[in-house]
Motif scaffolding. Structure first.
Motif, PDB file in Angstrom:
ATOM      1  N   ARG A 189       0.848  -1.190   0.000  1.00 31.23           N
ATOM      2  CA  ARG A 189       0.000   0.000   0.000  1.00 31.23           C
ATOM      3  C   ARG A 189       0.887   1.244   0.000  1.00 31.23           C
ATOM      4  O   ARG A 189       1.992   1.243   0.534  1.00 31.23           O
ATOM      5  CB  ARG A 189      -0.910   0.035   1.239  1.00 31.23           C
ATOM      6  CG  ARG A 189      -1.921  -1.098   1.280  1.00 31.23           C
ATOM      7  CD  ARG A 189      -3.021  -0.895   0.251  1.00 31.23           C
ATOM      8  NE  ARG A 189      -4.071  -1.895   0.343  1.00 31.23           N
ATOM      9  CZ  ARG A 189      -4.126  -3.005  -0.393  1.00 31.23           C
ATOM     10  NH1 ARG A 189      -3.153  -3.284  -1.238  1.00 31.23           N
ATOM     11  NH2 ARG A 189      -5.132  -3.854  -0.254  1.00 31.23           N
ATOM     12  N   ASP A 204       0.804   5.315   1.086  1.00 32.44           N
ATOM     13  CA  ASP A 204       0.080   6.301   1.882  1.00 32.44           C
ATOM     14  C   ASP A 204       0.127   7.666   1.187  1.00 32.44           C
ATOM     15  O   ASP A 204       1.214   8.192   0.920  1.00 32.44           O
ATOM     16  CB  ASP A 204       0.713   6.431   3.266  1.00 32.44           C
ATOM     17  CG  ASP A 204       0.607   5.143   4.066  1.00 32.44           C
ATOM     18  OD1 ASP A 204      -0.461   4.524   4.036  1.00 32.44           O
ATOM     19  OD2 ASP A 204       1.604   4.769   4.718  1.00 32.44           O
ATOM     20  N   GLU A 216      -6.489  11.685   5.425  1.00 32.98           N
ATOM     21  CA  GLU A 216      -7.261  10.813   6.298  1.00 32.98           C
ATOM     22  C   GLU A 216      -8.362  10.088   5.519  1.00 32.98           C
ATOM     23  O   GLU A 216      -8.769  10.539   4.440  1.00 32.98           O
ATOM     24  CB  GLU A 216      -7.874  11.636   7.436  1.00 32.98           C
ATOM     25  CG  GLU A 216      -6.836  12.207   8.389  1.00 32.98           C
ATOM     26  CD  GLU A 216      -7.455  12.886   9.597  1.00 32.98           C
ATOM     27  OE1 GLU A 216      -8.670  13.182   9.564  1.00 32.98           O
ATOM     28  OE2 GLU A 216      -6.714  13.124  10.583  1.00 32.98           O
ATOM     29  N   PRO A 217      -8.860   8.959   6.046  1.00 34.30           N
ATOM     30  CA  PRO A 217      -9.951   8.253   5.368  1.00 34.30           C
ATOM     31  C   PRO A 217     -11.149   9.169   5.148  1.00 34.30           C
ATOM     32  O   PRO A 217     -11.532   9.954   6.029  1.00 34.30           O
ATOM     33  CB  PRO A 217     -10.298   7.119   6.346  1.00 34.30           C
ATOM     34  CG  PRO A 217      -9.017   6.869   7.102  1.00 34.30           C
ATOM     35  CD  PRO A 217      -8.387   8.229   7.243  1.00 34.30           C
ATOM     36  N   GLY A 218     -11.740   9.085   3.974  1.00 31.80           N
ATOM     37  CA  GLY A 218     -12.920   9.875   3.654  1.00 31.80           C
ATOM     38  C   GLY A 218     -12.628  11.290   3.200  1.00 31.80           C
ATOM     39  O   GLY A 218     -13.565  12.065   2.960  1.00 31.80           O
TER      40      GLY A 218
END
Length: 320
Positions: free
Chosen positions: A178, A180, A214-216
């Motif tokens: 993954r 980031d 950040e997520p979302g």
């Protein structure tokens, strides 16, 4: 976009690789390793093994990162854990992990040079093409070092797809590397821009603000949130300029310019030890390293340097 970026900013680090990643041939790793033309780089943690070019003094371009695969294995590279970086035409390129014990021996050899990747990029010790390949190599070796056991059931994982997947023999889970995403932004208000200073920076260096997405969140939302959290500045319009792989250990930096909507700075002391507005003319002195107070901008291998330079030169984002 990539061609425009490299044409305008040729010294942006880690973006130079032109390898075909060979994703459709990752199931052929045994045949690719048997190719007598195969080449490999050697990575041990933060360290990279380079070989000196004969007759060249130490400095930019004086080293090579790629060895013949047979030579890399003889130096201690573990071919059983090889990861395919891609294909240069028909020639496969790999990264081989190296034990720390082998690294200590190699560091004593006069024909070799052991150094970290950041220093290689800053000093431009190898070609931009090889620096790009090393970015992938270091990130993949770091991922494998952290992904030995299945996060689903705890069983030891096995390597598959030429190093680009790990599989669990117990529960069947598949694990993939993954990346980031990190936004890095220069906030601009007319002829001034906002720069910050972290305690971990080199003395006198000022740079762009940055933070993880950040997520979302969209990239634009992350820019606005991080600028507000770190410096207390509201921002509006956000423009994308370029991106950069950042293999420390495995991120991608998404470079933006943001339009300031406020001016009063309130820093988060956990993130910054200072932030201030710089006029365009003063920032030019930072880039040239001629500021009367000894202040500097990041080196040209870093995307922050190019975000700042684009502001100083009044350039629009590259298009392609």
């Amino acid at each position: 976009m990539e061609a425009a970026l490299l044409g305008e900013w040729p010294h942006l680090g880690y973006v130079g690789s032109r390898l075909d990643r060979g994703s459709l041939r990752r199931g052929e790793v045994a045949a690719l390793l048997a190719d007598p033309r195969a080449r490999a780089c050697l990575v041990a943690g933060e360290s990279i093994v380079l070989k000196r070019r004969p007759g060249m003094a130490d400095g930019p371009g004086a080293f090579e990162a790629l060895f013949a695969l047979e030579e890399a294995a003889a130096l201690g590279g573990r071919t059983g854990e090889a990861c395919l970086l891609g294909l240069d035409g028909a020639v496969p390129h790999f990264v081989l992990p190296l034990h720390a014990a082998a690294l200590a021996v190699l560091a004593e050899r006069p024909d070799l040079f052991v150094i970290d990747l950041r220093s290689i990029a800053v000093q431009e010790l190898v070609s931009a093409e090889e620096i790009g390949q090393l970015a992938t190599a270091k990130a993949m070796i770091a991922w494998h070092a952290r992904r030995s056991f299945c996060s689903n059931c705890g069983e030891r994982l096995v390597v598959a797809e030429a190093g680009w997947r790990r599989e669990c023999p117990s529960c069947g889970a598949q694990h993939f590397p993954r990346t980031d995403p990190v936004v890095i932004m220069l906030t601009v208000d007319g002829d001034e821009c906002l720069l910050g200073r972290s305690a971990r920076f080199a003395p006198g260096m000022w740079s762009c603000l940055a933070g993880f997405v950040e997520p979302g969140e969209t990239f634009e939302q992350a820019v606005r949130r991080e600028t507000m959290e770190e410096a207390g500045i509201h921002t509006g319009a956000v423009r994308y300029l370029a991106c950069q792989p950042w293999p420390f250990p495995m991120s991608v930096m998404i470079g933006m310019h943001a339009q300031a909507l406020s001016r009063d700075i309130t820093i988060d002391p956990n993130e910054l030890e200072g932030a201030r507005w710089f006029h365009r003319d003063e920032v030019a002195l930072l880039l040239a390293r001629t500021h009367p107070e000894g202040l500097t901008a990041p080196p040209r291998m870093a995307i922050a340097h190019h975000l700042i330079r684009a502001f100083v030169e009044g350039r629009d984002p590259p298009r392609g």
